[in-house]
Design an enzyme around this catalytic site. Structure first.
Site, PDB file in Angstrom:
ATOM      1  N   ASP B 324      -3.779  11.973  -3.135  1.00  0.00           N
ATOM      2  CA  ASP B 324      -5.197  11.507  -2.335  1.00  0.00           C
ATOM      3  C   ASP B 324      -5.443  10.258  -1.467  1.00  0.00           C
ATOM      4  O   ASP B 324      -4.674   9.485  -1.607  1.00  0.00           O
ATOM      5  CB  ASP B 324      -6.381  11.361  -3.950  1.00  0.00           C
ATOM      6  N   GLU B 325      -6.305  10.659  -0.446  1.00  0.00           N
ATOM      7  CA  GLU B 325      -6.870   9.755   0.391  1.00  0.00           C
ATOM      8  C   GLU B 325      -5.796   8.718   1.087  1.00  0.00           C
ATOM      9  O   GLU B 325      -5.889   7.703   1.238  1.00  0.00           O
ATOM     10  CB  GLU B 325      -7.752   8.680  -0.332  1.00  0.00           C
ATOM     11  N   VAL B 326      -4.790   9.747   1.612  1.00  0.00           N
ATOM     12  CA  VAL B 326      -3.635   9.072   2.315  1.00  0.00           C
ATOM     13  C   VAL B 326      -4.101   8.679   3.845  1.00  0.00           C
ATOM     14  O   VAL B 326      -4.718   9.320   4.176  1.00  0.00           O
ATOM     15  CB  VAL B 326      -2.627  10.009   2.618  1.00  0.00           C
TER      16      VAL B 326
END
Lengths: 548, 548
Positions: B324-326
């Protein structure tokens, strides 16, 4: 001492942005922030052994002397794991704590706050000196000292020497409200809250003892109130429980303000004594609609006995008798109330409310004054009990005793008219975020610690009436706050409110407060209080002296 | 047994409004509600003495047999204060509990759920009979039996006899996610959550073990990960801690799904091994921006070792590797990543993410299968590990292993495209209220138990892809959930989600559920879990058999 006090008060009045910086010790994380401090660059180590640190209390005889001594024993226990026998130390390093208290006569505390709480703390490399006018001031000084100390196995250390703290709280009334009616709260939960409140600089615990849902308060002359009104036999407070609680709270400098909510929120009275509540079938679907029945003498006698039981258990000046959210429509359906109105020539149920409140205020003000002797209260000519009301009576145009205190819960905007009318006010407005129960299941929204910290209650006061704002309370109504939920719902946000009430309004920078509040949440955890955090992180509980 | 199971499944498919009424026993407050029940009007009393109640387990040898026996000992302890030695009872009343388990080979559980969890429970005035296909089913049956019993000093009683419960959960994956990175959670907090989850009919515990803030996971071949990445030496999980936790959870029928979040949320990797994370000065002001550096072989080796450590500790099929949320922009600033992109002819940092994920998926799928033997997984040809990803990879157009499971966290609307693409999905959408951390300090709003209970996850699935929704999780991210705050933030809302996942979608009347959930919150308290309440009230903890 008098001179010091005057200087502190002058300073507090002229709060400046530099204020916070003045009290930023090299390492310690103080909460709340003292009024003024100066720090040097030295440091000292306390002895590792209990017997090498001498605490010398210089105070006249009085009921508060034992309290000061008990606080010293608690600090010793926090530092060394046990209270110490008297020591005449010759150890190197900081080996003496001198505590000078001008008067210990005003104890147990009858009224939260006021300048009687001021203190000075001077620490050199050899000695710590506390000077206070009062027992309360001495307890605050010991709290600040405990927060300046960094514990270790080889003796606690203290930095920033020589240091001087000259401190006084901005507001006198700094409290928490717990609700023991929506959920019964065991004594240990209340005691833990007392400790956490004291560790955060608060001095008042308002107990919302009864409500529609339950009546946990045992009243000896009216045994059915608790027998039928409490959730269970194990969910009651006996007179001894309450006396013990008063004593416990007094040791921590916390005054208890008992509340029996009436004439609304009174359904639980009727479980034991059905005659005491009004009868209104059209409203009976919701127990929150049921008020007392002021038309019968039985109710007046009952109110007298209930308030008498409070007076016996709690020596405090303030006696909260509720007054919120009375459903007047119920009285329109009750035959005895209607008859009573006709007899008195009243046309509005608000006149019934007025009758009840006038009667209840008079009962409160005639209550015996309790054991406490409050020098400030006496000086103000306020030697008797004072009723506290929720703001609804003011909103409804009901006349209350001019000696009453109003608690504002709806909006901070309501502080202005009530203070303008000459009443003392305690602020706990829902719209300022100080209803800490908000956000957990009901309509009102959760407020962050930053929001409650930045609430400007001072600006809410009517022009020229500044002294009428006594302070405020962090409120935790109990619909969704059972014992397991209390700690994390209250803390650390109640501590943010505590500092808001301790420091001047201009000191409100949350970036500056954050590391201190983060540390304080850990300090509370080190004391066994299940505080929530300010954000991601880790508590090194061993870094704190868990004292209150 | 096979026939019974088929009947249950047919019934569950045709969920009807009458469903809830079928399982309303005369007095007991079951949670979750079983699929079907019939009750008579008789009652029985169990013996008061441990030695007069015979538990007879009829099950083939297998790793689950010890688990069934351990559950019997727990139920005996809950009833009698101690496990009992084998008894051949001749006492009057209900004196025998027969437990027949078809297979105990699929243990410890490798994969949450499925019809393998079905059971039947028949109770007459003389005997209780459990029939289950599996260890999991036997545990569920004992839970339901424990909830049907009303304890007392003279022997527990049971009403509604003869009774028959034929039960199977609607969804196979019924879990809780805890975050041990924003705040380290001690093992006893995790164990308490396992017990409460099992008592509520859940079977999965997803541990979000690492994040930007800390790396509590000890990886033997990479000692600096925890030495530098954990908050403190006492805030780490050793391989033994994790093995013990697996064993503990297995005893309660709970599968642990470990997550090491990567390649984003990876700042804490870099505390021990700076080479493993990307270098981007423009993003360094926020630790949440820092991803792993996929351009260096060191990172690939590190991922291999970290996932190997997970495989050694956790036998479960599902291995969550985040995704997630790289913050791709960080890679644009890192010289080694830029060089790597040039070497590979890549023009977009999304291609770097694709490279990392392909590599990580392959590592997961090549991990040793662990000790667990899951008959269902084997029957499905799924004998190997499966990667779990947060939905972001799908949203970013990254290709993952077709064997992957996606966890949907943003919106229930995202379930449709992901199931339509053929992926198995676990639902825990923030917009469905299943992020139970919401409301305590951050942007998202608190959801009541009623809201999370009425979430319709079934309707979110793409047409024709119903089987792709494995179930869901109650998520508690830890920014504001330290150990003291976990229980009251999770419970009773996680239990509402548990029943949502157990019963058909049409069974969603909160008025019907309220008294049962109120009782269940008290049951959890009786088990030592600090559940919040559903509203004002009182828990008689002695009314519950505190079993899971």
């Amino acid at each position: 001492m008098r001179l010091v006090l005057a200087a502190v008060l002058a300073m507090a009045g002229a709060a400046s942005a530099a204020y916070a910086g003045n009290c930023w010790p090299p390492t310690a994380q103080l909460w709340p922030l003292p009024a003024t401090c100066t720090f040097g660059s030295g440091s000292a180590r306390l002895p590792a052994s209990c017997s090498d640190l001498a605490f010398k209390v210089d105070a006249p005889a009085g009921p508060g002397l034992a309290t000061v001594n008990a606080a010293v024993a608690r600090l010793q226990t926090a530092l060394f794991g046990k209270p110490c026998s008297a020591a005449e130390s010759a150890a190197a390093g900081l080996s003496t704590v001198r505590i000078s208290v001008a008067s210990t006569s005003e104890w147990p505390p009858r009224r939260p706050g006021s300048t009687i709480e001021a203190y000075t703390l001077d620490v050199s490399e050899a000695e710590a000196q506390v000077a206070a006018n009062s027992t309360a001031g001495a307890l605050h000084a010991l709290r600040t000292l405990s927060q300046l100390l960094a514990p270790s196995a080889s003796g606690a250390s203290i930095d920033g020497l020589p240091l001087r703290v000259v401190d006084v709280p901005f507001y006198g009334h700094r409290g928490i409200m717990l609700d023991t009616a929506r959920h019964f709260l065991p004594l240990d939960t209340i005691q833990r809250t007392v400790r956490a409140a004291a560790a955060s600089g608060m001095n008042a615990l308002h107990l919302h003892l009864t409500d529609a849902q339950s009546f946990p308060l045992e009243v000896p002359s009216l045994p059915l109130l608790a027998e039928k009104g409490a959730y269970a036999a194990s969910a009651r407070y006996s007179p001894k429980d309450l006396a013990d609680l008063t004593s416990y709270a007094g040791d921590f400098g916390v005054t208890i303000i008992p509340e029996v909510d009436m004439p609304g929120h009174a359904y639980s009275f009727g479980l034991g004594y059905p005659n005491s509540t009004a009868n209104c079938p059209g409203y009976a679907h919701n127990i929150n609609n049921i008020p007392l029945n002021p038309a019968v003498q039985f109710t007046a006698d009952l109110v007298q006995d209930v308030l008498g039981a409070l007076a016996a258990a709690f020596p405090g000046e303030l006696v909260h008798i509720g007054g919120d959210e009375v459903v007047l429509g119920c009285w329109s359906e009750d035959a005895s109330v209607q008859r009573f109105m006709k007899e008195n020539g009243w046309t509005s149920t608000t006149q019934v409310l007025q009758f009840f409140v006038t009667q209840a205020d008079a009962i409160v003000e005639a209550l015996p004054a309790g054991d406490g002797r409050d020098a400030v209260a006496r000086a103000l000519g306020a030697g008797r009990r004072r009723p506290v009301h929720w703001q609804d009576l003011f909103d409804n145009g009901v006349k209350v005793s001019p000696n009453s205190v109003y608690q504002v819960w709806r909006s901070l905007d309501d502080v202005a008219p009530i203070t303008a009318a000459g009443f003392d006010v305690v602020a706990s407005a829902e719209d300022s975020g100080w209803y800490l129960n908000c956000g957990f299941n009901t309509g009102c929204a959760y407020s962050s610690w930053e929001q409650v910290y930045q609430t400007n209650i001072e600006a809410a006061v009517a022009p020229g009436a500044k002294g009428k704002l006594l302070g405020g309370e962090a409120v935790l109504f109990g619909e969704f706050a059972n014992a397991p939920a209390v700690d994390a719902q209250l803390w650390p946000r109640a501590a943010a409110i505590a500092e808001r009430l301790w420091v001047p309004t201009a000191v409100n920078n949350t970036d500056v407060a954050l590391p201190r509040l983060t540390a304080h949440a850990c300090r509370l955890q080190a004391m066994g209080v299940g505080s929530a955090p300010t954000g991601p992180g880790w508590c090194d509980e061993a870094a704190f002296v868990p004292f209150a």
